[in-house]
Design a protein around this motif. Structure first.
Motif, PDB file in Angstrom:
ATOM      1  N   UNK A   1     -20.242  39.105 -12.883  1.00  0.00           N
ATOM      2  CA  UNK A   1     -21.000  38.460 -12.860  1.00  0.00           C
ATOM      3  C   UNK A   1     -21.012  37.797 -11.769  1.00  0.00           C
ATOM      4  N   UNK A   2     -21.288  36.731 -12.155  1.00  0.00           N
ATOM      5  CA  UNK A   2     -20.812  35.915 -10.850  1.00  0.00           C
ATOM      6  C   UNK A   2     -20.633  36.137  -9.442  1.00  0.00           C
ATOM      7  N   UNK A   3     -19.291  36.877  -9.559  1.00  0.00           N
ATOM      8  CA  UNK A   3     -18.581  37.724  -7.511  1.00  0.00           C
ATOM      9  C   UNK A   3     -19.918  38.560  -7.354  1.00  0.00           C
ATOM     10  N   UNK A   4     -20.460  38.709  -8.289  1.00  0.00           N
ATOM     11  CA  UNK A   4     -21.799  40.412  -7.566  1.00  0.00           C
ATOM     12  C   UNK A   4     -23.040  39.151  -7.109  1.00  0.00           C
ATOM     13  N   UNK A   5     -23.446  38.007  -8.139  1.00  0.00           N
ATOM     14  CA  UNK A   5     -23.944  36.768  -7.274  1.00  0.00           C
ATOM     15  C   UNK A   5     -23.877  36.234  -6.827  1.00  0.00           C
ATOM     16  N   UNK A   6     -22.790  35.998  -6.012  1.00  0.00           N
ATOM     17  CA  UNK A   6     -22.316  35.221  -5.099  1.00  0.00           C
ATOM     18  C   UNK A   6     -21.836  35.835  -3.697  1.00  0.00           C
ATOM     19  N   UNK A   7     -21.557  37.565  -3.815  1.00  0.00           N
ATOM     20  CA  UNK A   7     -21.763  38.538  -2.349  1.00  0.00           C
ATOM     21  C   UNK A   7     -21.273  37.466  -0.863  1.00  0.00           C
ATOM     22  N   UNK A   8     -20.128  36.828  -1.614  1.00  0.00           N
ATOM     23  CA  UNK A   8     -19.503  35.440  -0.360  1.00  0.00           C
ATOM     24  C   UNK A   8     -19.104  36.907   1.197  1.00  0.00           C
ATOM     25  N   UNK A   9     -19.793  36.136   1.878  1.00  0.00           N
ATOM     26  CA  UNK A   9     -19.392  36.584   3.162  1.00  0.00           C
ATOM     27  C   UNK A   9     -18.536  35.896   4.201  1.00  0.00           C
ATOM     28  N   UNK A  10     -17.326  36.587   4.457  1.00  0.00           N
ATOM     29  CA  UNK A  10     -15.712  36.244   5.095  1.00  0.00           C
ATOM     30  C   UNK A  10     -16.380  34.829   6.515  1.00  0.00           C
ATOM     31  N   UNK A  11     -17.462  35.387   7.078  1.00  0.00           N
ATOM     32  CA  UNK A  11     -17.501  34.807   8.734  1.00  0.00           C
ATOM     33  C   UNK A  11     -18.674  33.400   7.940  1.00  0.00           C
ATOM     34  N   UNK A  12     -19.822  33.678   6.620  1.00  0.00           N
ATOM     35  CA  UNK A  12     -19.644  32.637   6.316  1.00  0.00           C
ATOM     36  C   UNK A  12     -18.732  31.713   6.178  1.00  0.00           C
ATOM     37  N   UNK A  13     -17.963  31.486   5.454  1.00  0.00           N
ATOM     38  CA  UNK A  13     -16.304  30.821   4.409  1.00  0.00           C
ATOM     39  C   UNK A  13     -15.741  30.274   6.043  1.00  0.00           C
ATOM     40  N   UNK A  14     -15.722  31.518   7.811  1.00  0.00           N
ATOM     41  CA  UNK A  14     -14.521  31.253   8.307  1.00  0.00           C
ATOM     42  C   UNK A  14     -15.887  29.858   9.080  1.00  0.00           C
ATOM     43  N   UNK A  15     -17.101  29.892   9.580  1.00  0.00           N
ATOM     44  CA  UNK A  15     -17.835  29.252  10.093  1.00  0.00           C
ATOM     45  C   UNK A  15     -17.560  27.857   9.068  1.00  0.00           C
ATOM     46  N   UNK A  16     -17.813  27.412   7.680  1.00  0.00           N
ATOM     47  CA  UNK A  16     -17.910  26.271   6.836  1.00  0.00           C
ATOM     48  C   UNK A  16     -16.260  25.897   7.359  1.00  0.00           C
ATOM     49  N   UNK A  17     -15.789  26.057   7.303  1.00  0.00           N
ATOM     50  CA  UNK A  17     -14.325  25.750   7.511  1.00  0.00           C
ATOM     51  C   UNK A  17     -14.182  25.661   8.660  1.00  0.00           C
ATOM     52  N   UNK A  18     -14.094  25.921  10.316  1.00  0.00           N
ATOM     53  CA  UNK A  18     -14.539  25.399  11.188  1.00  0.00           C
ATOM     54  C   UNK A  18     -15.359  23.687  11.333  1.00  0.00           C
ATOM     55  N   UNK A  19     -16.641  23.933  10.903  1.00  0.00           N
ATOM     56  CA  UNK A  19     -17.188  23.220  10.978  1.00  0.00           C
ATOM     57  C   UNK A  19     -16.472  21.708  10.151  1.00  0.00           C
ATOM     58  N   UNK A  20     -15.727  21.889   9.024  1.00  0.00           N
ATOM     59  CA  UNK A  20     -15.292  21.057   8.079  1.00  0.00           C
ATOM     60  C   UNK A  20     -14.170  20.585   8.765  1.00  0.00           C
ATOM     61  N   UNK A  21     -13.681  21.387   9.757  1.00  0.00           N
ATOM     62  CA  UNK A  21     -12.147  20.778  10.776  1.00  0.00           C
ATOM     63  C   UNK A  21     -12.744  20.035  11.653  1.00  0.00           C
ATOM     64  N   UNK A  22     -14.082  20.112  12.395  1.00  0.00           N
ATOM     65  CA  UNK A  22     -14.765  19.501  13.551  1.00  0.00           C
ATOM     66  C   UNK A  22     -15.050  18.374  13.390  1.00  0.00           C
ATOM     67  N   UNK A  23     -15.556  18.380  11.987  1.00  0.00           N
ATOM     68  CA  UNK A  23     -16.469  17.485  11.209  1.00  0.00           C
ATOM     69  C   UNK A  23     -18.143  17.800  11.967  1.00  0.00           C
ATOM     70  N   UNK A  24     -18.422  18.541  12.594  1.00  0.00           N
ATOM     71  CA  UNK A  24     -19.979  18.913  13.574  1.00  0.00           C
ATOM     72  C   UNK A  24     -19.808  20.378  13.649  1.00  0.00           C
ATOM     73  N   UNK A  25     -21.182  20.524  13.349  1.00  0.00           N
ATOM     74  CA  UNK A  25     -21.979  22.148  13.300  1.00  0.00           C
ATOM     75  C   UNK A  25     -21.729  22.012  14.738  1.00  0.00           C
TER      76      UNK A  25
END
Length: 357
Positions: free
Chosen positions: A51-75
């Protein structure tokens, strides 16, 4: 292998903005956590997790952008990497935060820093993306959990020297550990460490963030890389004063900045005629420019193993003898990765004078 399981991964590899398939998350993170605010609650049953997974419906593209932002420390810098606008990246990460119910980043004028809950989420997100890459490439299930993974960052050369020898021995001792290697500038390595993207990094110098743990390791001699027909090439070694009327090409990346600081420190009283030119290229490309006769450059001992055509390397000396630059290992004290503990044990054995011994 069950073709019904493979097909969604093929679609993920070709889709522009893929969505993590439900059955993959069911199998890959059966015991995962679902985030509620800054608190993680373990699911009591498979039904709860689904049920939790259905609610999240995560997008891999969003995860990639978040990880890149964490690595650079800058949006902004992360957005530039993906050739999108900063507002597009910011909106994507905001939607991701809304979906999972936590704040991943603290925003400020200086950039972004992962929150405590965001740090845990990003570590899991990175693991998910890496597993997806492996599954798509090999088209069969791969369990890395028991074997472990260790990610090291560096800003020096792996052609020769202590770092190369240390990594070779680590791989020999721990063949079950998957080794991730990241080459970045020192500033980016520090950001990646803070946001959990790497486990440890090795860099020149000894000034590091007080929130991290560090220990001195080895030192390397400093050399001048010269065209083979340069007037200083016939000498076995050269002094810092010999560089006072030279054009010195320096990379904008580490360890270029450390070497530039060393150059300035040794030529405080004799800078007449010295010209430092910064180039936005790697250390390897700087040496190619030197071979073209555009100037000289400074390199560390480990860089001399590249055997660049048309270059000679001459040791730089001061009144005390060869000039040297120290290297240190830096890691987070709260990182409980067993693979990191094994690497720190190896460092203590190889470099007994460090604070790890």
């Amino acid at each position: 292998m069950n073709q019904a399981l493979v097909k969604p991964f093929v679609l993920l590899a070709t889709s522009r903005r893929p969505v993590i398939p439900l059955h993959f998350l069911r199998n890959a993170i059966w015991s995962a956590f679902e985030f509620h605010g800054a608190t993680m609650v373990r699911h009591r049953s498979f039904v709860d997790l689904s049920a939790g997974i259905r609610r999240l419906n995560l997008d891999l593209g969003q995860l990639q952008l978040a990880i890149a932002a964490a690595e650079y420390g800058s949006f902004r810098r992360a957005a530039d990497t993906f050739c999108i606008t900063q507002s597009t990246l910011s909106r994507s990460i905001h939607l991701l935060e809304h979906s999972i119910g936590i704040v991943i980043f603290e925003r400020s004028r200086a950039g972004v820093t992962a929150t405590a809950a965001g740090l845990e989420f990003l570590r899991t997100a990175r693991s998910i993306l890496e597993q997806m890459d492996t599954l798509v490439a090999r088209a069969k299930p791969t369990d890395r959990g028991e074997r472990g993974r260790f990610v090291i960052g560096f800003g020096t050369s792996l052609t020769a020297g202590h770092l190369r020898a240390t990594l070779v021995e680590y791989c020999s001792r721990c063949p079950q550990v998957e080794l991730g290697i990241v080459e970045r500038s020192r500033a980016r390595l520090a950001t990646a460490l803070r946001n959990g993207m790497i486990d440890l990094y090795v860099a020149a110098g000894d000034s590091f963030n007080i929130s991290s743990r560090s220990t001195p390791l080895w030192s390397e001699r400093v050399f001048a890389a010269l065209p083979h027909d340069h007037p200083l090439a016939p000498q076995d070694g050269i002094s810092w004063v010999d560089l006072s009327n030279q054009i010195v090409l320096m990379s904008q990346y580490d360890s270029g900045r450390d070497l530039e600081a060393l150059l300035n420190a040794n030529l405080l009283t004799s800078t007449e005629g010295l010209r430092i030119e910064h180039r936005d290229v790697s250390r390897g490309e700087i040496q190619n420019l030197v071979s073209m006769g555009l100037g000289i450059t400074l390199v560390l001992e480990s860089d001399t193993g590249t055997n660049s055509s048309g270059l000679v390397y001459r040791e730089l000396r001061n009144s005390m003898g060869p000039s040297r630059v120290g290297f240190s290992a830096v890691w987070r004290g709260d990182n409980e990765n067993p693979a990191l503990a094994k690497f720190l044990k190896l460092l203590a054995e190889r470099y007994p004078t460090s604070s790890l011994a």
